[in-house]
Scaffold this motif. Structure first.
Motif, short mmCIF file in Angstrom:
data_model
loop_
_atom_site.label_atom_id
_atom_site.label_comp_id
_atom_site.label_asym_id
_atom_site.label_seq_id
_atom_site.Cartn_x
_atom_site.Cartn_y
_atom_site.Cartn_z
N LYS A 242 0.55 -1.31 0.14
CA LYS A 242 -0.52 0.04 0.46
C LYS A 242 0.97 1.09 0.27
N PRO A 243 0.22 2.35 -0.47
CA PRO A 243 1.60 3.68 -0.28
C PRO A 243 1.22 3.79 0.93
N ASN A 244 2.61 4.68 1.63
CA ASN A 244 3.12 5.32 2.51
C ASN A 244 2.41 6.90 2.08
N HIS A 245 2.40 7.99 3.67
CA HIS A 245 2.33 8.90 3.52
C HIS A 245 3.28 10.05 3.84
N ILE A 246 3.62 11.07 3.41
CA ILE A 246 4.09 11.85 3.67
C ILE A 246 3.36 13.06 3.39
N THR A 247 3.36 14.10 4.44
CA THR A 247 2.74 15.40 5.15
C THR A 247 3.51 16.53 4.55
N LEU A 248 3.25 17.26 3.56
CA LEU A 248 4.52 18.48 3.10
C LEU A 248 3.54 19.68 3.93
N GLN A 249 4.09 20.60 4.85
CA GLN A 249 3.09 21.30 5.65
C GLN A 249 3.58 22.08 4.67
N ASN A 250 3.23 24.09 4.44
CA ASN A 250 2.87 24.39 4.09
C ASN A 250 4.03 24.80 2.76
N PHE A 251 3.09 23.93 1.74
CA PHE A 251 3.66 24.04 0.78
C PHE A 251 2.65 25.30 -0.66
N THR A 252 3.68 26.22 -1.09
CA THR A 252 2.81 27.35 -1.91
C THR A 252 3.45 26.75 -3.01
N THR A 253 2.00 26.90 -4.39
CA THR A 253 2.07 26.50 -5.23
C THR A 253 2.82 28.20 -6.55
N GLU A 254 3.68 27.64 -7.12
CA GLU A 254 3.82 29.15 -8.30
C GLU A 254 2.89 29.81 -8.40
N SER A 255 1.70 29.36 -8.04
CA SER A 255 0.98 30.67 -8.70
C SER A 255 0.64 31.61 -7.64
N GLY A 256 1.21 30.34 -6.38
CA GLY A 256 0.85 31.88 -5.08
C GLY A 256 0.00 31.49 -4.03
N LYS B 163 13.73 14.75 -0.54
CA LYS B 163 13.85 15.07 1.45
C LYS B 163 14.05 15.00 2.38
N PHE B 164 12.97 14.24 2.62
CA PHE B 164 12.08 14.03 3.91
C PHE B 164 12.74 12.60 4.09
N LEU B 165 12.56 11.24 2.69
CA LEU B 165 13.42 10.00 3.14
C LEU B 165 14.41 10.40 3.59
N GLU B 166 15.06 11.34 3.41
CA GLU B 166 16.48 11.80 3.40
C GLU B 166 17.59 11.20 2.32
N ILE B 167 17.00 10.63 1.18
CA ILE B 167 17.69 10.58 0.27
C ILE B 167 18.51 11.45 -0.24
#
Length: 320
Positions: A4-18, A112-116
């Motif tokens: 099954k897929p594993n999950h990462i929660t990305l915090q405070n993500f701003t898209t290029e369109s703002g 980066k979260f997965l420390e690769i």
């Protein structure tokens, strides 16, 4: 292989369109040795794909697996789901908030979260290959090999036009997924491919041409497993590939990319044409010596990257 897929929660993500997302769900699957115990290959899925690259519902079983071209006894395969592709229950209704670079940025954050520290290769076909280009432009030292297949570093006018028509269908049709898929199949294949497959034969039972029943079948099949919001999202990404947008010249960006770039085109691709790939190669070759261009020869057009496995294996075996 049905992990099954594993999950990462990305915090405070701003898209290029703002547009600000306080949280963005990023899911992924890993095949082969545990992360950071073997060279890692990042595989980016195409429009209707997902992180399940191999296994019962795997879409690249012919290329990836034990003793296959990308051998999961030697390499760790990592695959993210594009946020909003529907595979992990994440829906994004405001698909216009995102472009292809935003997805690349989310994948980089996941890495980066997965420390690769470094990837061995990034490989992807179609929109997945476009996202691969975007990742390499964002992080020029992230990978040893960049392998964009049946794709390009930018969406051409022709591609944007077809995505525009797709969006019109998705927003206005009474059967949006089915009708959009029928149109898309005409971009993914070629007149020669249809001729060899159907020969103008008729389905007697339905009293329609076999090409028509085949197109309807593909439309219905996708409708059963794909969400409208996911289709709109993936189509939007296909339309917005451009590693130079708000950034500088093509030379400035690509000359910084450390990776060996292996461009693989398809001679009959009507969607991402071989000519565009060749001119990309000619351009980069002027200032970078570790770039190559190879071509799959097929009557099947864009979809040949999912069909011509023997050729793909030949082109990739020196890398893997």
């Amino acid at each position: 292989m049905e992990n099954k897929p594993n999950h990462i929660t990305l915090q405070n993500f701003t898209t290029e369109s703002g547009v600000f997302y306080s949280v963005l769900n990023l899911s992924f699957q890993v095949f082969g040795p545990e992360l950071n115990t073997a060279p890692i290959v990042l595989v980016n899925h195409a429009l209707t794909g997902n992180s399940q690259v191999i296994g019962k519902n795997g879409w690249w079983n012919d290329l990836i697996g034990e003793n296959k071209t990308i051998d999961i006894t030697k390499y760790t395969v990592l695959a993210f789901n594009v946020p909003g592709n529907g595979y992990d229950e994440t829906r994004i209704e405001n698909y216009l908030d995102f472009n292809a670079r935003d997805i690349a940025k989310s994948f980089v954050e996941g890495i980066k979260f997965l420390e690769i520290k470094k990837l061995y290769a990034i490989i992807g076909g179609s929109v997945g290959g476009g996202i691969a280009w975007e990742i390499a432009a964002l992080e020029p030292k992230i990978t040893k090999h960049l392998i964009p297949i049946a794709t390009d570093w930018k969406s051409t006018d022709w591609l944007i036009a077809n995505c525009f028509l797709q969006e019109q269908i998705l927003n206005n049709s009474s059967k949006p997924i089915e009708d959009a898929r029928i149109h898309a199949m005409l971009c993914y294949r070629t007149p020669e491919s249809f001729k060899s497959k159907f020969q103008r034969t008729v389905n007697e039972e339905l009293a329609i041409f076999n090409i028509e029943s085949w197109l309807c079948h593909h439309g219905e099949k996708l409708q059963k497993r794909f969400q409208l919001s996911s289709y709109k999202m993936m189509n939007q990404l296909l339309k917005t590939i451009d590693i130079t947008r708000n950034r500088g010249s093509f030379e400035e960006i690509t000359s910084k990319i450390d990776a060996d770039i292996h461009i693989i085109g398809i001679n009959s691709d009507l969607f991402f044409t071989a000519d565009e790939n060749k001119s990309t190669y000619q351009e980069i070759k002027k200032y970078k010596n570790n770039v190559s261009y190879h071509e799959i020869v097929s009557i099947h057009g864009h979809d040949a990257f999912l069909i011509e496995f023997k050729q793909l294996d030949n082109l990739l075996q020196n890398i893997f």
